[in-house]
Design a protein around this motif. Sequence first.
Motif, PDB file in Angstrom:
ATOM      1  N   ALA A 145       0.828  -1.203   0.000  1.00 48.76           N
ATOM      2  CA  ALA A 145       0.000   0.000   0.000  1.00 48.76           C
ATOM      3  C   ALA A 145       0.861   1.251   0.000  1.00 48.76           C
ATOM      4  CB  ALA A 145      -0.944  -0.008   1.208  1.00 48.76           C
ATOM      5  N   GLY A 146       1.953   1.229   0.778  1.00 50.31           N
ATOM      6  CA  GLY A 146       2.862   2.365   0.797  1.00 50.31           C
ATOM      7  C   GLY A 146       3.494   2.614  -0.559  1.00 50.31           C
ATOM      8  N   GLU A 147       3.852   1.549  -1.270  1.00 50.74           N
ATOM      9  CA  GLU A 147       4.422   1.691  -2.605  1.00 50.74           C
ATOM     10  C   GLU A 147       3.425   2.338  -3.560  1.00 50.74           C
ATOM     11  OE1 GLU A 147       5.564  -2.207  -3.780  1.00 50.74           O
ATOM     12  OE2 GLU A 147       7.461  -2.191  -2.645  1.00 50.74           O
ATOM     13  N   LEU A 151       3.457   5.859  -5.654  1.00 45.09           N
ATOM     14  CA  LEU A 151       3.227   5.872  -7.092  1.00 45.09           C
ATOM     15  C   LEU A 151       2.231   6.949  -7.495  1.00 45.09           C
ATOM     16  CD1 LEU A 151       4.040   4.283  -9.681  1.00 45.09           C
ATOM     17  CD2 LEU A 151       1.991   2.892  -9.326  1.00 45.09           C
ATOM     18  N   VAL A 152       1.190   7.171  -6.673  1.00 44.70           N
ATOM     19  CA  VAL A 152       0.162   8.161  -7.018  1.00 44.70           C
ATOM     20  C   VAL A 152       0.403   9.518  -6.356  1.00 44.70           C
ATOM     21  CG1 VAL A 152      -1.568   6.361  -7.398  1.00 44.70           C
ATOM     22  CG2 VAL A 152      -1.434   7.488  -5.152  1.00 44.70           C
ATOM     23  N   GLY A 153       1.573   9.691  -5.752  1.00 43.14           N
ATOM     24  CA  GLY A 153       1.940  10.994  -5.219  1.00 43.14           C
ATOM     25  C   GLY A 153       1.311  11.347  -3.890  1.00 43.14           C
ATOM     26  N   MET A 169      -7.511  14.052  -4.007  1.00 43.71           N
ATOM     27  CA  MET A 169      -6.670  13.146  -3.221  1.00 43.71           C
ATOM     28  C   MET A 169      -7.412  11.853  -2.913  1.00 43.71           C
ATOM     29  SD  MET A 169      -4.919  15.981  -0.716  1.00 43.71           S
ATOM     30  CE  MET A 169      -3.845  14.874   0.189  1.00 43.71           C
ATOM     31  N   GLN A 170      -8.702  11.958  -2.620  1.00 43.54           N
ATOM     32  CA  GLN A 170      -9.492  10.747  -2.381  1.00 43.54           C
ATOM     33  C   GLN A 170      -9.517   9.856  -3.621  1.00 43.54           C
ATOM     34  OE1 GLN A 170     -13.355  11.223  -0.510  1.00 43.54           O
ATOM     35  NE2 GLN A 170     -12.674  13.116   0.486  1.00 43.54           N
ATOM     36  N   GLN A 171      -9.622  10.489  -4.792  1.00 41.79           N
ATOM     37  CA  GLN A 171      -9.633   9.680  -6.006  1.00 41.79           C
ATOM     38  C   GLN A 171      -8.286   9.026  -6.240  1.00 41.79           C
ATOM     39  OE1 GLN A 171     -11.304   7.691  -7.666  1.00 41.79           O
ATOM     40  NE2 GLN A 171     -12.674   9.104  -8.718  1.00 41.79           N
ATOM     41  N   ARG A 172      -7.198   9.679  -5.836  1.00 42.23           N
ATOM     42  CA  ARG A 172      -5.878   9.060  -5.914  1.00 42.23           C
ATOM     43  C   ARG A 172      -5.792   7.840  -4.990  1.00 42.23           C
ATOM     44  NH1 ARG A 172      -1.451  12.376  -7.964  1.00 42.23           N
ATOM     45  NH2 ARG A 172      -2.306  14.315  -8.798  1.00 42.23           N
ATOM     46  N   VAL A 173      -6.426   7.946  -3.809  1.00 44.41           N
ATOM     47  CA  VAL A 173      -6.468   6.797  -2.899  1.00 44.41           C
ATOM     48  C   VAL A 173      -7.209   5.638  -3.568  1.00 44.41           C
ATOM     49  CG1 VAL A 173      -7.268   5.925  -0.671  1.00 44.41           C
ATOM     50  CG2 VAL A 173      -6.307   8.229  -0.827  1.00 44.41           C
ATOM     51  N   GLY A 174      -8.350   5.956  -4.214  1.00 43.55           N
ATOM     52  CA  GLY A 174      -9.086   4.912  -4.921  1.00 43.55           C
ATOM     53  C   GLY A 174      -8.266   4.275  -6.024  1.00 43.55           C
ATOM     54  N   LEU A 175      -7.487   5.090  -6.723  1.00 41.40           N
ATOM     55  CA  LEU A 175      -6.622   4.563  -7.774  1.00 41.40           C
ATOM     56  C   LEU A 175      -5.522   3.699  -7.191  1.00 41.40           C
ATOM     57  CD1 LEU A 175      -5.871   4.525 -10.750  1.00 41.40           C
ATOM     58  CD2 LEU A 175      -4.735   6.732 -10.439  1.00 41.40           C
ATOM     59  N   ALA A 176      -4.924   4.140  -6.091  1.00 41.46           N
ATOM     60  CA  ALA A 176      -3.882   3.346  -5.435  1.00 41.46           C
ATOM     61  C   ALA A 176      -4.438   2.012  -4.946  1.00 41.46           C
ATOM     62  CB  ALA A 176      -3.286   4.133  -4.268  1.00 41.46           C
ATOM     63  N   ARG A 208      -2.456   8.966 -17.339  1.00 41.49           N
ATOM     64  CA  ARG A 208      -1.523   8.772 -18.457  1.00 41.49           C
ATOM     65  C   ARG A 208      -0.129   8.413 -17.942  1.00 41.49           C
ATOM     66  NH1 ARG A 208      -3.839  13.514 -20.406  1.00 41.49           N
ATOM     67  NH2 ARG A 208      -1.905  14.681 -20.084  1.00 41.49           N
ATOM     68  N   ARG A 209       0.317   9.091 -16.890  1.00 44.62           N
ATOM     69  CA  ARG A 209       1.636   8.797 -16.329  1.00 44.62           C
ATOM     70  C   ARG A 209       1.698   7.380 -15.789  1.00 44.62           C
ATOM     71  NH1 ARG A 209       4.096   8.438 -11.522  1.00 44.62           N
ATOM     72  NH2 ARG A 209       2.227   8.982 -10.342  1.00 44.62           N
ATOM     73  N   LEU A 210       0.669   7.009 -15.017  1.00 39.88           N
ATOM     74  CA  LEU A 210       0.659   5.668 -14.435  1.00 39.88           C
ATOM     75  C   LEU A 210       0.589   4.597 -15.513  1.00 39.88           C
ATOM     76  CD1 LEU A 210      -1.682   6.271 -11.376  1.00 39.88           C
ATOM     77  CD2 LEU A 210       0.752   5.748 -11.315  1.00 39.88           C
ATOM     78  N   HIS A 211      -0.181   4.864 -16.552  1.00 40.57           N
ATOM     79  CA  HIS A 211      -0.252   3.881 -17.635  1.00 40.57           C
ATOM     80  C   HIS A 211       1.108   3.693 -18.283  1.00 40.57           C
ATOM     81  CE1 HIS A 211      -1.133   2.548 -21.841  1.00 40.57           C
ATOM     82  NE2 HIS A 211      -1.820   1.668 -21.155  1.00 40.57           N
TER      83      HIS A 211
END
Length: 344
Positions: A145-147, A151-153, A169-176, A208-211
Motif C-alpha cells: 500500500a505504501g508503494e 506511485l500516485v503521489g 486526493m481521495q480519487q488518488r487513494v481509490g486509484l492506489a 496517463r503517467r501511471l499507464h
Amino acid sequence: MTSTITVEHLWKVFGPKPERVVGTELASLPRAELRERTGCLAAVRDVSFAVEAGEVFVVMGLSGSGKSTLVRCLTRLIEPTSGEISIDGEAVRAMNARRLRDLRRHRVAMVFQHFGLLPHRSVLDNVGYGLEIQGIGRAERHRRAGEMLTLVGLDGHENQYPEQLSGGMQQRVGLARALAIDPALLLFDEPFSALDPLIRRDMQTEVRRLHAEVGKTLVFITHDLAEALTLGDRIAVLRDGELVQVGTPEDLVGAPADDYVADFVRDVPRSDVLTLRWIMRDPLAGETCEDQPLPATTVIRDAVPRILRAKLPVQVVEGDRVVGVVDADRLLPALISHHRQVPA
C-alpha cells in the motif's frame, strides 16, 4: 497484439422476460418503442469489440447510452442477457462463483466515480483493503500500500482519514487501492466526473503517467469527449446501447462514422488531433523537397512552424519510407476550419 478483453454480440435487457428480445424482431425496435411494447429496456444492444493488451480503451456516450452497464457486464456485476465475454481467453459467463470472485479480487480492479473509501480506516488501510480480502498479512499489505501511495503521489498521507483529503486526493487513494492488487485490467467508470475541471485534468495526467509506468490494460468510461481524446488509444462511441464507431481519436475526428459522431467532434480543432497522414499528398515525379522529413505521426499543429518556414515541400516518412509530402497549400485548410474534412 493479444486481446485482453473480447466481447461478442453482448446484450443487456432490463425488464420482464428479457431473453425474448434478443434474436427476434423485437431486437430491431427503437428503444422507446421496445419499452412501450414489452416493458423492456435494451441498455446494451449487440455490442462487439476487443481490447488489446496494454491499451487504453475508452467507451464514450451521453447519459443513458449504456456505457456504465457495459463496463459492469464485463465482470458480471450486472449479468448480461446474451453474448460472450472473454478476459485473457477465459469465458467470463462460464465462470462459477468461486472463479468469478477470483477474477474480481486478483485480475480486475474497478475505479468508480464515487470513491467508496472506508471512512473509519486510514489512507494506508484503505489502499490495502483489497489485499486484506485476498488474505495478505498486515506487514505485506502496508508495504505494498505504501508503494502504491508513492506511485500516485500521496507520500506522507498514510495515516490520514478520507474526510481529511480533498476530492482529488481521495480519487488518488481509490486509484492506489485498485493498483495495489496488481490487476492485469483496470476498469474506470467515470471516475473524475465529480471533480472540478483543474483537478480533473490533473487526474487525467496522472492516469496517463501511471499507464506509461505500469503498462496495465485500461477500459475508461466517460461522457466527456475531451477526456476521451486525451486518454484513449481507441474510443468506442455508444448511442442508445448500440456501438456506433470504434477507432483512434484521429479516426473519430477525421472520419466520423455518422452524423451522431460528427456532432460529437464538430468543435474539436482538427489540427490538434489529426496527423500529417490526413493532409499529405503523393510526391510528384522528380519533385525537390526539404532535406529533413517529418514523421507521419506528427500532429498537424506541431508541424505548422516547420512547414510554413519551408521553401520546398516537406517529405512525410514512416521509418525510412517516404509516404507523402506536405506543404503550406495542404496545411492551411486544416488550420482555417476544423468543421470540414481536409480534401484527400
